[in-house]
Enzyme design. Sequence first.
Site, short mmCIF file in Angstrom:
data_model
loop_
_atom_site.label_atom_id
_atom_site.label_comp_id
_atom_site.label_asym_id
_atom_site.label_seq_id
_atom_site.Cartn_x
_atom_site.Cartn_y
_atom_site.Cartn_z
N LYS A 66 0.73 -1.17 -0.27
CA LYS A 66 0.08 0.15 0.45
C LYS A 66 0.91 0.80 -0.05
O LYS A 66 0.48 2.29 -0.47
CB LYS A 66 -1.06 0.03 1.15
CG LYS A 66 -1.69 -0.90 1.46
CD LYS A 66 -3.18 -0.82 2.09
CE LYS A 66 -4.18 -2.00 2.41
NZ LYS A 66 -4.93 -1.83 3.49
N ASP A 83 -9.97 3.48 2.32
CA ASP A 83 -10.28 1.82 3.68
C ASP A 83 -10.82 3.43 4.87
O ASP A 83 -11.67 2.61 5.45
CB ASP A 83 -8.12 1.79 4.79
CG ASP A 83 -8.08 0.91 3.56
OD1 ASP A 83 -8.98 0.08 3.13
OD2 ASP A 83 -6.50 0.80 3.13
#
Length: 294
Positions: A75, A111
Amino acid sequence: MNIDVRVTGKTKLLGLIGDPVEHSISPELHNSLSSLLGLDLIYIPLKVEKQNLDVVVKALKSLDFVGFNVTIPYKRDIMKFIDDNTIEAILMGAVNTVKKIDGRLYGYNTDAEGFLRSFKEETQTGFKGKKVVLIGAGGVARSMAVKIASEGVDQINLVNRTKEKSIELAEVVNENIKEVVQVYSFEDKTFKMAFDESDIIINTTSVGMAPDIKQTPIKASFFNKNHIVYDVVYNPTETKFLSDAKKKGCKTINGMGMLFYQGINAYEIWTGVKFSENDIKEIYNSFKQILNDK
Ligand code: ATR
C-alpha cells in the site's frame, strides 16, 4: 457443455495486487457487483513478489485494466509508481485503490472512507466535535486519524505499544490537518481519564484476532456505557475487546462494514456507479454470508 459468456474478448479488467492474496474476499465482492449491475468487468487476484512490483504496475498500465486494488504489503510502495495520488492518500501514506484514466494512474485510499461510511451507517452519527481513543499507530490508525481529523473531531487520544510511532503519527495529523492528537502510553494515569471522557473507542491493532481470541488491547474495566466501541478486527465477529465493551452496555461494531465499504467505494471510483441503499443492504447481507463461510 454450456458456453460461459461472462468473460468475452471485450471484457475489461480489474484486479488485486498483494502478497498474499489467497485469503481476499475482494474478487467475490467485485465480481458480484459487476454481475449485479451487468457491467462487463472481471476482477482477478494477482499475487506479486516484491521485486516484480514495478514490472507488474507497468504491465497493468499497458493492459486493458480499468483499475486495481492494492493490499498488504504494497500500500505504501505502490505510491511511487502512481502518476497522481490524492492529498488524503499522501497524508495517509497508503494507496489501496488505483484508477487508470487516459493512460495515467490515479491513487486513492478507500480504507478510511470505508471505515467512516460503516461507522455512520451503524451509529447514525459522525466524528464532528467528538473525543476519540485510537489504539494503534500503524497504517490503519494513520488512515483513520487523517480521516477523522478532517471530519472535525475534537480530540484524538492516541495510544500505542511503541510510543515513537504514535508521536510520528501525531505529527502528521497535528501539522497537516488540525492540532487534535494527544499521545498517551497505556500505563499513563492520565490515559484512563482521557479514556473515560471519550465518546468513541477504536482498536486498529490485530490484538484479539483469531487465533489469539483471548487477547484484548484494553482492560474491561475501562469501558463505560457511553462509549461507542469499534474494532477493525472482524474474525472473530465479536472480539474480547467488543464483548467486554458490550457487557458494560456499549454500542459495539466490528470491522466487517469497513472491509465492505472500502470495496464499494473502490468500485464506485472505478465505474462512477452510485449504489442505492437497497442494493447496498442486499449486497452487504450476501457479503457477510460469504465472509462467514470462508
Ligand atoms: P496495519 O496496517 O494493520 O495498521 P501495522 O502498520 O503493522 O498494521 O500496525 C500494527 C499496529 O498494531 C501497531 O500499532 C502495532 O503496535 P507497535 O507499533 O507497537 O508495533 C500494533 N500491534 C500489533 N500487535 C500488537 C500487540 N501484540 N500488542 C500491542 N500492539 C500490537
